[in-house]
Design a protein around this motif. Structure first.
Motif, short mmCIF file in Angstrom:
data_model
loop_
_atom_site.label_atom_id
_atom_site.label_comp_id
_atom_site.label_asym_id
_atom_site.label_seq_id
_atom_site.Cartn_x
_atom_site.Cartn_y
_atom_site.Cartn_z
N ASN A 107 0.82 -1.20 0.00
CA ASN A 107 0.00 0.00 0.00
C ASN A 107 0.87 1.26 0.00
O ASN A 107 1.89 1.33 0.66
CB ASN A 107 -0.93 0.01 1.20
CG ASN A 107 -2.08 -0.98 1.02
OD1 ASN A 107 -2.26 -1.57 -0.05
ND2 ASN A 107 -2.87 -1.15 2.07
N ARG A 108 0.44 2.21 -0.78
CA ARG A 108 1.04 3.52 -1.01
C ARG A 108 2.14 3.50 -2.07
O ARG A 108 2.64 4.55 -2.47
CB ARG A 108 1.56 4.15 0.29
CG ARG A 108 1.45 5.70 0.21
CD ARG A 108 2.15 6.40 1.34
NE ARG A 108 1.37 6.36 2.57
CZ ARG A 108 1.44 7.28 3.51
NH1 ARG A 108 2.23 8.33 3.36
NH2 ARG A 108 0.74 7.17 4.61
N SER A 109 2.51 2.33 -2.58
CA SER A 109 3.63 2.25 -3.54
C SER A 109 3.14 2.26 -4.98
O SER A 109 2.18 1.57 -5.35
CB SER A 109 4.44 0.97 -3.30
OG SER A 109 5.19 1.07 -2.12
N LEU A 110 3.85 3.02 -5.81
CA LEU A 110 3.57 3.12 -7.24
C LEU A 110 4.61 2.32 -8.03
O LEU A 110 5.74 2.76 -8.20
CB LEU A 110 3.62 4.59 -7.69
CG LEU A 110 2.61 5.56 -7.08
CD1 LEU A 110 2.98 6.98 -7.47
CD2 LEU A 110 1.20 5.23 -7.55
N SER A 111 4.24 1.14 -8.51
CA SER A 111 5.06 0.37 -9.45
C SER A 111 6.51 0.23 -9.01
O SER A 111 7.44 0.38 -9.81
CB SER A 111 4.95 0.97 -10.85
OG SER A 111 3.61 0.91 -11.30
N VAL A 112 6.69 -0.04 -7.73
CA VAL A 112 8.01 -0.34 -7.20
C VAL A 112 7.82 -1.37 -6.08
O VAL A 112 6.88 -1.28 -5.30
CB VAL A 112 8.72 0.93 -6.67
CG1 VAL A 112 7.91 1.61 -5.58
CG2 VAL A 112 10.12 0.63 -6.19
N LEU A 113 8.68 -2.38 -6.06
CA LEU A 113 8.60 -3.39 -5.02
C LEU A 113 9.12 -2.85 -3.69
O LEU A 113 9.87 -1.87 -3.67
CB LEU A 113 9.40 -4.63 -5.43
CG LEU A 113 8.80 -5.46 -6.58
CD1 LEU A 113 9.77 -6.54 -7.01
CD2 LEU A 113 7.46 -6.06 -6.20
#
Length: 514
Positions: A107-113
């Motif tokens: 949650n809160r992450s844009l297309s990054v692990l």
């Protein structure tokens, strides 16, 4: 609102959307390539769809385009798991990233692990293959759902930086809100991103008229129509100034398709009705219904486009539920339920619009504003509750009701009281308002519908129950792109999860919808 007044309102809404749409549609050329149109009703519960269909079908004999797709034998209907890598309840960032990359993140992450590895997005893959890309949204362009397809950031709230990512990927079309993240007067680094877009040969437009005037320009297009999100649809219809300044979702969709469809190698367009989510967070039933109505009319616009350009795949879905949006049975034998639902058409403005008018006003004025824009008489105690939610800091947040005074306003509009003395529940009701109730002001975990329709849909091996990551596989298969992003398990991600302070979480929630 009497039925006669509602018809006048609905006619104005129809004219508001139809006039420019018909003008724009006549100026469009046939598509030169195939394409994907991916429509998102952000945070769109089934209840808001049902409410929209029920009210507009009965009041103006409106036929819902979403429901026509649901009953069309050519459509493929699926249920979709929406959970993120960190929670059974997702936020929009990892949900959109799942569609756009085929990988789950937190949650809160844009297309990054969580370990920092970037995930290549469907837009990046498309650009590598010469395919045109665009986003259209009623939120800020830098908001999570569009941003997850062009940006990589572990914090979706870094919107000044995300705006730079939009420039760097050079999408052919980007239309929505969020001026404060492009404008040097409001960006923290004082950089004028508008000038940088112009330097990269973009048309930059900031009003509905400018959008229409440059409809047939061959240049890539950036359109930013409000400081933050676009205004709610109910406010754009009822406030003439807002309606004249800000385009509707169909206007932006047609402008995007006109540019994108000129590419013989194809295109992909993400369309987001993002403020359904915000209205649901705010427990604003009519705000959500009206934005769902705008989305439904945009689906109609897209279906007309597909009739003329049949080599188009359409996906319609939502990323998560929101706030337990429920049309409750009410009254003896539930026979007051329809009346309760239709109560909401009395509203003339969103809660957001009312709250802006209420700020720094005294108690009486707050009460007058609420009564005027909801056409509902309330008690002094109810007015005091709104006033308190507007002005007082809380020591505790109870039952996940984070947004105040919005949740109080939603509860007041859903009030009812029956005399239960004796053996039977008696009618008429002592008090009968609306009947949309909420479990919280937060996202919810229920599975979401996916509608797939059009070109090549039956060759994509779409199942009846899918994961949100599967939609990436369908899109890459459509474009004959072979790519798989890295993955992490929930167990592997756990060590990277961080807690946030109560202040930071509250700021995130307020930033989310305001």
């Amino acid at each position: 609102m009497k039925r006669r007044d509602f018809l006048k309102f609905s006619a104005a809404a129809g004219i508001f959307m139809a006039t420019s749409n018909e003008l724009l549609a006549k100026r469009m050329e046939p598509a030169k390539g195939h394409g994907i149109i991916f429509i998102v009703g952000d945070g769109m519960p089934l209840g808001v769809m049902k409410g929209m269909k029920t009210i507009f079908e009965k009041e103006i004999n409106y036929q819902s385009s979403i429901y026509s797709l649901l009953t069309d034998p050519r459509s493929i209907i699926s249920l979709q798991n929406t959970s993120s890598l960190s929670s059974v309840v997702t936020d929009s960032a990892p949900a959109s990233a799942a569609w756009g990359t085929g990988s789950k993140t937190v949650n809160r992450s844009l297309s990054v692990l969580p370990d920092g590895r970037n995930l290549k997005t469907i837009f990046e893959l498309a650009k590598e293959n010469g395919i045109s890309c665009g986003v259209v949204t009623t939120t800020r362009l830098t908001h999570a759902t569009p941003a997850a397809w062009y940006s990589h950031d572990s914090n979706r709230d870094n919107e000044d930086k995300i705006a730079e990512d939009l420039l760097n990927l050079k999408l052919e079309v980007a239309l929505g809100g969020g001026d404060k993240h492009f404008n040097p007067s409001t960006r923290k680094d004082k950089v004028d991103l508008y000038s940088k877009f112009v330097e990269n040969s973009y048309d930059v437009v900031k009003t509905k008229k400018e959008l229409i005037d440059l409809f047939n320009s061959p240049k890539p297009l950036l359109g930013v129509f409000n400081k933050s999100h676009l205004s709610y649809y109910v406010d754009r219809v009822n406030d003439k100034n807002l309606g004249e300044q800000q385009p509707d979702l169909s206007d932006m969709t047609l402008a995007a398709l006109n540019r994108l469809s000129k590419n013989p190698k194809g295109f992909i367009l993400q369309i987001e009705a993002g403020r359904i989510d915000h209205a649901s967070h705010a427990n604003d039933a009519w705000g959500a219904i009206m934005d769902c109505y705008e989305l439904d009319k945009t689906v109609a616009t897209v279906l007309e486009y597909i009739k003329k350009n049949p080599r188009t795949l359409l996906v319609v879905t939502s990323d998560h539920g929101n706030s337990g949006w429920g049309i409750n049975g009410t009254g003896p034998e539930y026979n007051d339920s329809t009346e309760g639902l239709f109560f909401y058409k009395n509203n003339k403005a969103s809660f957001e619009y009312m709250i802006k008018l209420m700020k720094n006003k005294d108690l009486k004025t707050v009460k007058d504003i609420f009564e005027e824009y909801t056409n509902t008489k309330i008690t002094d105690a109810e007015a005091e509750a709104i006033y308190s939610g507007l002005n007082n800091k809380r020591e505790f947040v109870i039952n996940d009701l984070w947004y105040e005074p919005e949740s109080t306003m939603g509860r007041i509009l859903a009030s009812s009281r029956y005399n239960a003395k004796g053996e039977k529940l008696s009618k008429p009701a002592i008090l009968r308002r609306g009947n949309v109730n909420w479990t919280s002001t937060n996202h919810t975990a229920e599975d979401q519908i996916v509608i797939t329709f059009g070109h090549f849909s039956h060759q994509l091996d779409i199942r009846n129950y899918v994961d949100n990551t599967d939609l990436f596989k369908y899109m890459t298969k459509f474009f004959k792109i072979n790519y798989k992003n890295p993955q992490m398990t929930a167990e592997e991600a756990r060590s990277f999860l961080k807690s946030v302070s109560m202040k930071e979480w509250q700021e995130h929630l307020r930033l989310h919808i305001s």
